[in-house]
Design an enzyme around this catalytic site. Structure first.
Site, PDB file in Angstrom:
ATOM      1  N   HIS A 131       0.845  -1.203   0.000  1.00  0.00           N
ATOM      2  CA  HIS A 131       0.000   0.000   0.000  1.00  0.00           C
ATOM      3  C   HIS A 131       0.883   1.257   0.000  1.00  0.00           C
ATOM      4  CE1 HIS A 131      -3.376   2.648   1.484  1.00  0.00           C
ATOM      5  NE2 HIS A 131      -2.325   3.321   1.902  1.00  0.00           N
ATOM      6  N   GLU A 132       1.865   1.266   0.873  1.00  0.00           N
ATOM      7  CA  GLU A 132       2.758   2.423   0.952  1.00  0.00           C
ATOM      8  C   GLU A 132       3.504   2.635  -0.359  1.00  0.00           C
ATOM      9  OE1 GLU A 132       2.949   4.659   3.443  1.00  0.00           O
ATOM     10  OE2 GLU A 132       1.211   3.541   4.089  1.00  0.00           O
ATOM     11  N   HIS A 135       1.589   4.440  -2.945  1.00  0.00           N
ATOM     12  CA  HIS A 135       1.627   5.905  -2.888  1.00  0.00           C
ATOM     13  C   HIS A 135       2.859   6.451  -3.619  1.00  0.00           C
ATOM     14  CE1 HIS A 135      -1.824   6.595  -0.406  1.00  0.00           C
ATOM     15  NE2 HIS A 135      -1.365   5.937   0.640  1.00  0.00           N
ATOM     16  N   GLU A 189      -6.120   6.805  -1.323  1.00  0.00           N
ATOM     17  CA  GLU A 189      -6.028   5.638  -0.432  1.00  0.00           C
ATOM     18  C   GLU A 189      -6.587   4.388  -1.105  1.00  0.00           C
ATOM     19  OE1 GLU A 189      -4.238   5.597   1.938  1.00  0.00           O
ATOM     20  OE2 GLU A 189      -4.142   7.582   2.844  1.00  0.00           O
TER      21      GLU A 189
HETATM   22 ZN   LIG Z   1      -2.236   5.327   2.310  1.00  0.00          ZN
END
Ligand SMILES: [Zn+2]
Length: 260
Positions: A131-132, A135, A189
């Site tokens: 997930h990171e 980004h 997100e």
């Molecule tokens: Zn995030």
């Protein structure tokens, strides 16, 4: 960033690694000569933002105690097959911290708090890091750092100093704080969740890792007594919905009936 990410976060303070900065040409001289007092989003290059990330991470590393070696060993083993994303070579460190959080930067730095590693099993941790990294790949991290810089006094300081160089620790501290406190949009997100999900599946990890990690974070938020933790979670009010979406994707992938 985890903070924005999962409501948890890591504390970012900065220090500086004076070695690399001198190699970077901020190229602000012409702006100063033109009488400009402030940089703009359009005038800052990606290379400069990456350098800001390097300085911020170096400062934070110097200010933050590292977790026991076994944490980094586990993390490095887990991520051994992932050396780069979006052309950035990854580097990992584990901070000793009771705050459940992790953060990835536009230069490829990934910082994970020991409390997050204690909370997550390997598949969940892999998904969180995915997930990171989402980004980073989606440029969310670069945009957040640029905003943090533009909102600080650093641009003035850089001009005053002649356009180059290592930022002072206090300035890096301000930028880092703004960076970690920045919030990503729900859309950002959601896209990072999707990236983390696919990142896990493509590498043979449990497709339920992403949803379980979000569920754990959501549960933690619900039971949090700590005001600091509650504050961090409050920035992600839709975490339950995000977890449900990821569980549905895993169900669909594995052919299981969706119960939600
Ligand atoms: Zn995030």
């Amino acid at each position: 960033m985890l903070k924005r990410f999962f409501p948890l976060l890591l504390t970012v303070l900065l220090a500086c690694s004076c070695s690399t900065l001198s190699q970077i040409n901020w190229d602000y001289g012409h702006l100063a000569n033109a009488g400009m007092k402030a940089a703009t989003a359009a005038s800052i290059t990606d290379e400069q933002v990456v350098e800001l990330c390097r300085q911020a991470v170096a400062y934070t590393d110097a200010q933050t105690p590292m977790a026991e070696a076994k944490y980094l060993q586990r993390l490095q083993k887990l991520m051994s097959g992932v050396s780069q994303v979006d052309g950035k070579t990854l580097n990992f460190k584990v901070y000793k911290s009771n705050e459940v959080n992790a953060c990835a930067y536009g230069d490829g730095s990934v910082r994970v708090n020991s409390a997050l590693m204690d909370l997550m099993d390997d598949d969940e941790l892999f998904a969180v890091i995915g997930h990171e990294l989402g980004h980073v790949v989606n440029k969310d991290s670069m945009k957040a750092m640029k905003r943090a810089y533009l909102g600080s006094a650093a641009r003035e300081a850089i001009f005053a100093a002649g356009g180059y160089g290592q930022l002072a620790g206090t300035i890096l501290g301000d930028i880092s704080e703004a960076y970690v406190n920045a919030q990503f949009s729900q859309s950002q997100e959601s896209r990072a969740d999707d990236f983390g999900f696919q990142f896990s599946v493509d590498r043979g990890r449990d497709p339920y890792g992403m949803c379980r990690s979000l569920e754990k974070l959501n549960d933690l938020a619900g039971g949090a007594q700590s005001s600091a933790l509650a504050k961090m979670f409050s920035s992600h009010p839709d975490s339950a919905k995000r977890a449900a979406k990821m569980r549905k994707k895993a169900d669909q992938l594995t052919g299981q009936e969706t119960t939600k």
